[in-house]
Design a protein around this motif. Structure first.
Motif, PDB file in Angstrom:
ATOM      1  N   LEU A  34       0.825  -1.207   0.000  1.00  0.00           N
ATOM      2  CA  LEU A  34       0.000   0.000   0.000  1.00  0.00           C
ATOM      3  C   LEU A  34       0.861   1.259   0.000  1.00  0.00           C
ATOM      4  CD1 LEU A  34      -2.819  -1.037   2.490  1.00  0.00           C
ATOM      5  CD2 LEU A  34      -3.053  -0.681   0.028  1.00  0.00           C
ATOM      6  N   MET A  35       1.983   1.200   0.667  1.00  0.00           N
ATOM      7  CA  MET A  35       2.894   2.349   0.673  1.00  0.00           C
ATOM      8  C   MET A  35       3.517   2.565  -0.696  1.00  0.00           C
ATOM      9  SD  MET A  35       4.681   1.732   4.375  1.00  0.00           S
ATOM     10  CE  MET A  35       3.726   1.955   5.896  1.00  0.00           C
ATOM     11  N   ILE A  36       3.871   1.487  -1.374  1.00  0.00           N
ATOM     12  CA  ILE A  36       4.414   1.600  -2.728  1.00  0.00           C
ATOM     13  C   ILE A  36       3.367   2.176  -3.671  1.00  0.00           C
ATOM     14  CG2 ILE A  36       5.141   0.231  -4.730  1.00  0.00           C
ATOM     15  CD1 ILE A  36       6.599  -1.618  -2.774  1.00  0.00           C
ATOM     16  N   GLU A  37       2.132   1.696  -3.569  1.00  0.00           N
ATOM     17  CA  GLU A  37       1.059   2.194  -4.430  1.00  0.00           C
ATOM     18  C   GLU A  37       0.769   3.674  -4.152  1.00  0.00           C
ATOM     19  OE1 GLU A  37      -2.184  -0.465  -3.820  1.00  0.00           O
ATOM     20  OE2 GLU A  37      -1.173  -2.171  -4.776  1.00  0.00           O
ATOM     21  N   ALA A  38       0.823   4.061  -2.883  1.00  0.00           N
ATOM     22  CA  ALA A  38       0.616   5.464  -2.533  1.00  0.00           C
ATOM     23  C   ALA A  38       1.732   6.322  -3.127  1.00  0.00           C
ATOM     24  CB  ALA A  38       0.567   5.628  -1.017  1.00  0.00           C
ATOM     25  N   TYR A  39       2.956   5.850  -3.048  1.00  0.00           N
ATOM     26  CA  TYR A  39       4.105   6.548  -3.619  1.00  0.00           C
ATOM     27  C   TYR A  39       3.890   6.791  -5.114  1.00  0.00           C
ATOM     28  CZ  TYR A  39       9.021   7.185  -5.087  1.00  0.00           C
ATOM     29  OH  TYR A  39      10.181   7.654  -5.636  1.00  0.00           O
ATOM     30  N   LEU A  40       3.505   5.735  -5.843  1.00  0.00           N
ATOM     31  CA  LEU A  40       3.323   5.857  -7.288  1.00  0.00           C
ATOM     32  C   LEU A  40       2.162   6.780  -7.642  1.00  0.00           C
ATOM     33  CD1 LEU A  40       3.929   2.128  -8.286  1.00  0.00           C
ATOM     34  CD2 LEU A  40       5.447   4.076  -8.716  1.00  0.00           C
ATOM     35  N   GLN A  41       1.092   6.717  -6.873  1.00  0.00           N
ATOM     36  CA  GLN A  41      -0.046   7.591  -7.127  1.00  0.00           C
ATOM     37  C   GLN A  41       0.334   9.063  -6.937  1.00  0.00           C
ATOM     38  OE1 GLN A  41      -2.980   6.780  -8.434  1.00  0.00           O
ATOM     39  NE2 GLN A  41      -3.479   8.960  -8.459  1.00  0.00           N
ATOM     40  N   ALA A  52       7.793  11.815   2.949  1.00  0.00           N
ATOM     41  CA  ALA A  52       7.335  10.747   3.842  1.00  0.00           C
ATOM     42  C   ALA A  52       5.945  11.059   4.400  1.00  0.00           C
ATOM     43  CB  ALA A  52       8.341  10.552   4.976  1.00  0.00           C
ATOM     44  N   ASN A  53       5.718  12.314   4.754  1.00  0.00           N
ATOM     45  CA  ASN A  53       4.402  12.695   5.276  1.00  0.00           C
ATOM     46  C   ASN A  53       3.309  12.482   4.236  1.00  0.00           C
ATOM     47  OD1 ASN A  53       5.126  13.447   7.894  1.00  0.00           O
ATOM     48  ND2 ASN A  53       5.733  15.501   7.256  1.00  0.00           N
ATOM     49  N   GLU A  54       3.581  12.829   2.991  1.00  0.00           N
ATOM     50  CA  GLU A  54       2.590  12.654   1.928  1.00  0.00           C
ATOM     51  C   GLU A  54       2.286  11.173   1.699  1.00  0.00           C
ATOM     52  OE1 GLU A  54       3.464  16.564  -0.883  1.00  0.00           O
ATOM     53  OE2 GLU A  54       4.659  14.737  -1.140  1.00  0.00           O
ATOM     54  N   ILE A  55       3.330  10.365   1.702  1.00  0.00           N
ATOM     55  CA  ILE A  55       3.138   8.929   1.492  1.00  0.00           C
ATOM     56  C   ILE A  55       2.328   8.326   2.634  1.00  0.00           C
ATOM     57  CG2 ILE A  55       4.305   6.708   1.245  1.00  0.00           C
ATOM     58  CD1 ILE A  55       6.724   8.363   0.138  1.00  0.00           C
ATOM     59  N   ALA A  56       2.678   8.687   3.850  1.00  0.00           N
ATOM     60  CA  ALA A  56       1.972   8.158   5.013  1.00  0.00           C
ATOM     61  C   ALA A  56       0.492   8.542   4.975  1.00  0.00           C
ATOM     62  CB  ALA A  56       2.617   8.676   6.298  1.00  0.00           C
ATOM     63  N   HIS A  57       0.219   9.780   4.655  1.00  0.00           N
ATOM     64  CA  HIS A  57      -1.171  10.244   4.598  1.00  0.00           C
ATOM     65  C   HIS A  57      -1.948   9.512   3.506  1.00  0.00           C
ATOM     66  CE1 HIS A  57      -4.583  12.954   4.930  1.00  0.00           C
ATOM     67  NE2 HIS A  57      -4.542  13.110   3.609  1.00  0.00           N
ATOM     68  N   ALA A  58      -1.342   9.382   2.325  1.00  0.00           N
ATOM     69  CA  ALA A  58      -2.028   8.732   1.204  1.00  0.00           C
ATOM     70  C   ALA A  58      -2.267   7.247   1.467  1.00  0.00           C
ATOM     71  CB  ALA A  58      -1.214   8.912  -0.077  1.00  0.00           C
ATOM     72  N   ALA A  59      -1.320   6.607   2.154  1.00  0.00           N
ATOM     73  CA  ALA A  59      -1.446   5.172   2.430  1.00  0.00           C
ATOM     74  C   ALA A  59      -2.293   4.885   3.657  1.00  0.00           C
ATOM     75  CB  ALA A  59      -0.054   4.548   2.603  1.00  0.00           C
ATOM     76  N   LEU A  76      12.457   3.005  -0.568  1.00  0.00           N
ATOM     77  CA  LEU A  76      11.074   3.007  -1.044  1.00  0.00           C
ATOM     78  C   LEU A  76      11.015   3.379  -2.523  1.00  0.00           C
ATOM     79  CD1 LEU A  76       8.042   2.861  -0.809  1.00  0.00           C
ATOM     80  CD2 LEU A  76       8.055   5.055   0.395  1.00  0.00           C
ATOM     81  N   SER A  77      11.830   4.317  -2.953  1.00  0.00           N
ATOM     82  CA  SER A  77      11.866   4.704  -4.360  1.00  0.00           C
ATOM     83  C   SER A  77      12.288   3.529  -5.238  1.00  0.00           C
ATOM     84  CB  SER A  77      12.838   5.872  -4.566  1.00  0.00           C
ATOM     85  OG  SER A  77      12.388   7.029  -3.906  1.00  0.00           O
ATOM     86  N   LEU A  78      13.290   2.777  -4.802  1.00  0.00           N
ATOM     87  CA  LEU A  78      13.747   1.610  -5.568  1.00  0.00           C
ATOM     88  C   LEU A  78      12.667   0.533  -5.610  1.00  0.00           C
ATOM     89  CD1 LEU A  78      17.452   1.280  -4.379  1.00  0.00           C
ATOM     90  CD2 LEU A  78      16.647   1.957  -6.645  1.00  0.00           C
ATOM     91  N   ALA A  79      12.012   0.309  -4.480  1.00  0.00           N
ATOM     92  CA  ALA A  79      10.950  -0.694  -4.430  1.00  0.00           C
ATOM     93  C   ALA A  79       9.801  -0.298  -5.357  1.00  0.00           C
ATOM     94  CB  ALA A  79      10.444  -0.863  -2.998  1.00  0.00           C
TER      95      ALA A  79
END
Length: 215
Positions: A34-41, A52-59, A76-79
């Protein structure tokens, strides 16, 4: 007299450790995904590396949860890059490989265009000088993506490429790979041209047909 506990009454502590650990591992992996998907979105929406705050909020998790699963944002970027590359390949299987010339060109262009449209925001980040200076491993991912594009070209246009000698074949592959690159799609869709997806696909189809030799 103490009656034995039924299976439904058994406590968590009575359950096999392997079962508890498996469940915990699955939940952790789901959270990681879910964190990876939030990152990509967020990358698609904002066209930049998210915080990190944006990713945490989105996920829907805390920042602490992110760093419990990833050592840092670079990891996380590599993943996310690895997930996107695998997803892109799975979403775009080669089709009409044995079709006639016109069918193969249309099929290849449409699938390639869809991939470029979906993953272009991430590609911009993967290939930006600032990102690759900060995280050299991303350059390796970008090179693998470019190689996959060449392999798709070799597969889709095998009959035409087979008519060329090795030097001509290599030169044509370089030309076709450049033509159908993310950068090319970016130029057509934005970059001052502002073509619609259908119009951009038309440019690619026409150019590829002119470049390919006749059998």
């Amino acid at each position: 007299m103490i009656m034995p506990l039924s299976e439904d009454q058994s406590t968590i502590e009575d359950r096999p450790k392997s079962r508890r650990f498996d469940g915990r591992h699955l939940r952790s992996e789901r959270t990681r995904q879910l964190m990876i998907e939030a990152y990509l979105q967020l990358v698609r929406e904002h066209g930049r590396l998210p915080t990190a705050n944006e990713i945490a909020h989105a996920a829907g998790y805390s920042v602490r949860s992110i760093f419990e699963r990833f050592p840092d944002l670079d990891a996380l970027s590599l993943a996310a890059a690895d997930f996107a590359i695998a997803a892109g390949q799975a979403q775009a299987p080669a089709q009409d490989v044995d079709g006639d010339r016109r069918t193969r060109i249309a099929s290849h262009v449409h699938i390639r265009a869809q991939a470029c449209e979906r993953w272009l925001p991430l590609w911009r980040i993967l290939t930006s000088p600032a990102t690759q200076t900060q995280l050299a491993e991303l350059a390796i991912r970008a090179k693998a993506v470019r190689r996959a594009n060449v392999e798709r070209l070799e597969l889709m246009y095998r009959p035409e490429l087979a008519t060329l000698d090795s030097l001509q074949r290599e030169q044509l592959l370089v030309t076709l790979a450049t033509l159908t690159s993310f950068e090319s799609w970016d130029q057509m869709r934005g970059g001052g041209f502002g073509l619609s997806p259908d119009a951009a696909e038309g440019v690619w189809r026409s150019a590829i047909d002119r470049l390919l030799p006749t059998e």
